[in-house]
Scaffold this motif. Sequence first.
Motif, PDB file in Angstrom:
ATOM      1  N   GLU A 263       2.323  48.484  27.641  1.00 50.76           N
ATOM      2  CA  GLU A 263       2.335  49.701  26.583  1.00 50.76           C
ATOM      3  C   GLU A 263       3.933  50.047  26.119  1.00 50.76           C
ATOM      4  O   GLU A 263       4.864  49.412  26.376  1.00 50.76           O
ATOM      5  CB  GLU A 263       2.331  51.543  27.523  1.00 50.76           C
ATOM      6  CG  GLU A 263       1.409  50.485  29.230  1.00 50.76           C
ATOM      7  CD  GLU A 263       1.229  51.048  30.446  1.00 50.76           C
ATOM      8  OE1 GLU A 263       1.529  52.751  29.955  1.00 50.76           O
ATOM      9  OE2 GLU A 263       0.446  50.752  31.443  1.00 50.76           O
TER      10      GLU A 263
ATOM     11  N   TRP B 144      -1.552  50.575  24.280  1.00 45.75           N
ATOM     12  CA  TRP B 144      -2.015  49.474  24.953  1.00 45.75           C
ATOM     13  C   TRP B 144      -2.570  48.371  24.253  1.00 45.75           C
ATOM     14  O   TRP B 144      -3.034  48.522  23.668  1.00 45.75           O
ATOM     15  CB  TRP B 144      -2.858  49.683  26.448  1.00 45.75           C
ATOM     16  CG  TRP B 144      -2.096  50.951  27.348  1.00 45.75           C
ATOM     17  CD1 TRP B 144      -1.179  51.998  26.920  1.00 45.75           C
ATOM     18  CD2 TRP B 144      -2.362  50.818  28.286  1.00 45.75           C
ATOM     19  NE1 TRP B 144      -1.591  52.224  27.979  1.00 45.75           N
ATOM     20  CE2 TRP B 144      -1.425  52.056  29.062  1.00 45.75           C
ATOM     21  CE3 TRP B 144      -3.505  50.289  29.739  1.00 45.75           C
ATOM     22  CZ2 TRP B 144      -1.507  52.580  30.355  1.00 45.75           C
ATOM     23  CZ3 TRP B 144      -3.053  50.844  30.670  1.00 45.75           C
ATOM     24  CH2 TRP B 144      -2.577  52.202  31.152  1.00 45.75           C
TER      25      TRP B 144
ATOM     26  N   GLU C  20      -1.067  52.528  40.008  1.00 40.46           N
ATOM     27  CA  GLU C  20      -1.897  51.648  39.361  1.00 40.46           C
ATOM     28  C   GLU C  20      -2.495  50.407  40.243  1.00 40.46           C
ATOM     29  O   GLU C  20      -3.836  50.055  39.474  1.00 40.46           O
ATOM     30  CB  GLU C  20      -0.716  50.595  37.676  1.00 40.46           C
ATOM     31  CG  GLU C  20      -0.700  50.837  37.043  1.00 40.46           C
ATOM     32  CD  GLU C  20      -0.191  50.164  35.112  1.00 40.46           C
ATOM     33  OE1 GLU C  20      -0.076  49.449  35.743  1.00 40.46           O
ATOM     34  OE2 GLU C  20      -0.342  50.907  34.627  1.00 40.46           O
TER      35      GLU C  20
ATOM     36  N   HIS D  71      -0.536  44.090  31.094  1.00 44.29           N
ATOM     37  CA  HIS D  71      -0.138  44.534  30.197  1.00 44.29           C
ATOM     38  C   HIS D  71       0.727  45.446  29.732  1.00 44.29           C
ATOM     39  O   HIS D  71       1.692  45.399  29.663  1.00 44.29           O
ATOM     40  CB  HIS D  71      -1.679  45.803  30.230  1.00 44.29           C
ATOM     41  CG  HIS D  71      -1.215  47.033  31.281  1.00 44.29           C
ATOM     42  ND1 HIS D  71      -2.075  46.527  31.875  1.00 44.29           N
ATOM     43  CD2 HIS D  71      -1.018  48.034  30.827  1.00 44.29           C
ATOM     44  CE1 HIS D  71      -0.590  47.443  33.000  1.00 44.29           C
ATOM     45  NE2 HIS D  71      -0.765  48.464  32.461  1.00 44.29           N
TER      46      HIS D  71
ATOM     47  N   HIS E  86       3.629  46.020  32.197  1.00 43.34           N
ATOM     48  CA  HIS E  86       3.374  45.467  33.980  1.00 43.34           C
ATOM     49  C   HIS E  86       2.226  44.150  34.110  1.00 43.34           C
ATOM     50  O   HIS E  86       1.799  43.880  33.197  1.00 43.34           O
ATOM     51  CB  HIS E  86       2.282  47.034  33.693  1.00 43.34           C
ATOM     52  CG  HIS E  86       3.394  48.467  33.629  1.00 43.34           C
ATOM     53  ND1 HIS E  86       2.537  49.286  33.620  1.00 43.34           N
ATOM     54  CD2 HIS E  86       3.926  48.345  33.900  1.00 43.34           C
ATOM     55  CE1 HIS E  86       3.490  50.669  32.930  1.00 43.34           C
ATOM     56  NE2 HIS E  86       4.710  50.102  34.045  1.00 43.34           N
TER      57      HIS E  86
HETATM   58 ZN   LIG Z   1       0.256  49.873  32.784  1.00 41.33          ZN
END
Ligand SMILES: [Zn+2]
Length: 328
Positions: free
Chosen positions: A291, A228, A176, A289, A274
């Motif tokens: 998830e 998300w 990411e 964010h 994250h």
């Molecule tokens: Zn992520």
Amino acid sequence: MPQLRQNIITGEWVVMAPERAKRPNEYVTADTIKHQVKAECPFCVGKPTYGSRIKSEDTANIYVAPNKFPAFLPEENISVRGYYPEKGFYRVKPAIGGHELIITKNHDHSLDAMPRNILEEMFLAIQRRYLVYAKNDLVEYVMAIYNHGPVAGASIEHGHAQLFSSSIVPSLIVKEKHGSEKYFELNGVCVYCDMIEHEKKEKIRMLAETDSFVMFNFFASRFPFEIWIVPKKHSSNFEIAGYSIIRDLSKIMRRGLDMLNETLNDPPLNFFIHSLPTTSENADYYHWHLEIAPRVTGYGGYEIGSGVIIDITSPEECAKYLKQSEKH
Ligand SMILES: [Zn+2]
Ligand SMILES: [Zn+2]
Ligand SMILES: [Zn+2]
């Protein structure tokens, strides 16, 4: 003692923690967990887990305790040096860090029934513990996760989040981070900020919007109904989000969980936060964010053999379906 073993071919790390298999409930079936007797619950107030809690972290509805079978260990009394076993062929590092549980005091506040204010308290506790580990130079990453339901890896029914602090950056975060850095180099903007704008315009995957957050089904989802939750204002670090953001996060999170409860009848799920690795701060290119990964289907041979996920439900359909729950 848990150790990190490196895949000599791909370079990815695996945590080898055989001690964790000693958990007596390791082999019980999904059905037994559903009917765990409250009297035998190891997480209820008054039980050994409660006794070993970090008392300074106690709040009205939450307590924090070290995991009895940790995947990562504090560095005290163990060498932090990596080594090359079997005549120097493979690479191993001790699994340094920490593994804690953030537990609701009330047995019945599992995720499906957790009131909004307790979700908020849980997120605040996660932030406080996150900051403690972020100060440790040996810790590179802290990840908060929640397993809900045996299919999603929860071996104890009593509601609890987990905090994994590790001396490595997990491979998904490496990907990411690398991808968003590249996007930023090319376009000069954060990919998550762009995605928020795009999803708000397209509306086909959008589930809800509050003052501080958007919630949508992810375009390239790895799980049916993957949700998300992304803060609207650019910020790379979850752990420093202010109180009003966390309060708003608990609101939109409760709404997302209710949507899943009502349409899929309390599905097993994981959620994870994250954020940027603890070694960096305030990046323009990365955006924290949360998830939510409902576990309504399992992975088959192709997914495990190839690393390519086949998602059998489109996120556009999922969004339509989830929004039905709010119409009545
Ligand atoms: Zn992520
Ligand atoms: Zn309990
Ligand atoms: Zn951003």
